[in-house]
Motif scaffolding. Structure first.
Motif, PDB file in Angstrom:
ATOM      1  N   ARG A  38      -5.542  -5.340  10.491  1.00  0.00           N
ATOM      2  CA  ARG A  38      -6.446  -4.920   9.419  1.00  0.00           C
ATOM      3  C   ARG A  38      -7.866  -4.811   9.948  1.00  0.00           C
ATOM      4  NH1 ARG A  38      -6.351 -10.327   5.532  1.00  0.00           N
ATOM      5  NH2 ARG A  38      -7.613 -11.688   6.886  1.00  0.00           N
ATOM      6  N   GLN A  39      -8.605  -3.942   9.275  1.00  0.00           N
ATOM      7  CA  GLN A  39     -10.001  -3.742   9.640  1.00  0.00           C
ATOM      8  C   GLN A  39     -10.828  -3.620   8.375  1.00  0.00           C
ATOM      9  OE1 GLN A  39     -10.747  -0.474  12.338  1.00  0.00           O
ATOM     10  NE2 GLN A  39     -12.665  -1.396  13.015  1.00  0.00           N
ATOM     11  N   GLU A  46      -8.216  -6.649  13.497  1.00  0.00           N
ATOM     12  CA  GLU A  46      -7.622  -7.925  13.860  1.00  0.00           C
ATOM     13  C   GLU A  46      -6.137  -7.961  13.521  1.00  0.00           C
ATOM     14  OE1 GLU A  46      -9.142 -11.218  11.591  1.00  0.00           O
ATOM     15  OE2 GLU A  46      -8.765 -10.258   9.669  1.00  0.00           O
ATOM     16  N   LEU A  47      -5.393  -8.725  14.313  1.00  0.00           N
ATOM     17  CA  LEU A  47      -3.969  -8.898  14.052  1.00  0.00           C
ATOM     18  C   LEU A  47      -3.785  -9.772  12.815  1.00  0.00           C
ATOM     19  CD1 LEU A  47      -0.993  -8.564  14.955  1.00  0.00           C
ATOM     20  CD2 LEU A  47      -1.300 -10.666  16.279  1.00  0.00           C
ATOM     21  N   VAL A  48      -2.932  -9.324  11.910  1.00  0.00           N
ATOM     22  CA  VAL A  48      -2.601 -10.089  10.713  1.00  0.00           C
ATOM     23  C   VAL A  48      -1.282 -10.822  10.918  1.00  0.00           C
ATOM     24  CG1 VAL A  48      -2.070  -9.973   8.255  1.00  0.00           C
ATOM     25  CG2 VAL A  48      -3.821  -8.472   9.239  1.00  0.00           C
ATOM     26  N   THR A  90      -9.462  -7.829   1.659  1.00  0.00           N
ATOM     27  CA  THR A  90      -9.760  -6.411   1.492  1.00  0.00           C
ATOM     28  C   THR A  90     -10.012  -5.760   2.850  1.00  0.00           C
ATOM     29  OG1 THR A  90     -10.682  -6.708  -0.718  1.00  0.00           O
ATOM     30  CG2 THR A  90     -11.379  -4.746   0.504  1.00  0.00           C
ATOM     31  N   ALA A  91      -9.248  -4.710   3.138  1.00  0.00           N
ATOM     32  CA  ALA A  91      -9.347  -4.034   4.431  1.00  0.00           C
ATOM     33  C   ALA A  91      -8.387  -2.853   4.443  1.00  0.00           C
ATOM     34  CB  ALA A  91      -8.987  -4.989   5.569  1.00  0.00           C
ATOM     35  N   THR A 118      -7.336  -3.428  -1.545  1.00  0.00           N
ATOM     36  CA  THR A 118      -8.559  -3.905  -2.173  1.00  0.00           C
ATOM     37  C   THR A 118      -8.208  -5.046  -3.102  1.00  0.00           C
ATOM     38  OG1 THR A 118      -9.513  -1.676  -2.103  1.00  0.00           O
ATOM     39  CG2 THR A 118     -10.560  -3.276  -3.566  1.00  0.00           C
ATOM     40  N   VAL A 119      -8.865  -6.171  -2.898  1.00  0.00           N
ATOM     41  CA  VAL A 119      -8.639  -7.334  -3.742  1.00  0.00           C
ATOM     42  C   VAL A 119      -9.925  -7.597  -4.512  1.00  0.00           C
ATOM     43  CG1 VAL A 119      -7.938  -9.746  -3.862  1.00  0.00           C
ATOM     44  CG2 VAL A 119      -7.042  -8.264  -2.047  1.00  0.00           C
TER      45      VAL A 119
END
Length: 121
Positions: A38-39, A46-48, A90-91, A118-119
């Protein structure tokens, strides 16, 4: 070449859930590790979470206990169940599939186009 198509992003309230899916096609026989990055705006990708063909998983500390990655090897799909979502989740979430190890996914893997999560209340 591997093609990846993500689905399942959208808007969720804090505390809510979303499920992301990614389908791979093309040179799928080379895939070993699949996962999600996610970015967020202004931040590095970054790795989730990631999972190998034999089921080994790796999670970011920030999502442990909230997100679950799963994979269906025969269908060449990977899913990310996201629970207890927070605004900081959120990303844009990107699917990645790589012939190499989880550690080398970012450098060696193929990428999907991304799906926005989106949160917000």
């Amino acid at each position: 070449q591997v093609q990846l198509v993500e689905s399942g992003g959208g808007l969720a309230q804090p505390g809510g859930s979303l499920r992301l899916s990614c389908a791979a096609s093309g040179s799928i026989f080379d895939i070993y590790a699949m996962g999600w990055y996610r970015q967020a705006p202004g931040k590095q990708r970054e790795l989730v979470a990631a999972i190998t063909t034999n089921g080994n998983t790796n999670y970011s500390d920030s999502v442990k206990g909230r997100f679950t990655i799963s994979r269906h090897n025969a269908k060449n799909t990977v899913h990310l169940q996201m629970n207890s979502l927070k605004p900081e989740d959120t990303a844009v979430y990107y699917c990645n599939a790589s012939p190499g190890t989880i550690a080398t996914m970012h450098a060696r893997g193929s990428w999907g186009k991304g799906t926005l999560v989106t949160v917000s209340s």
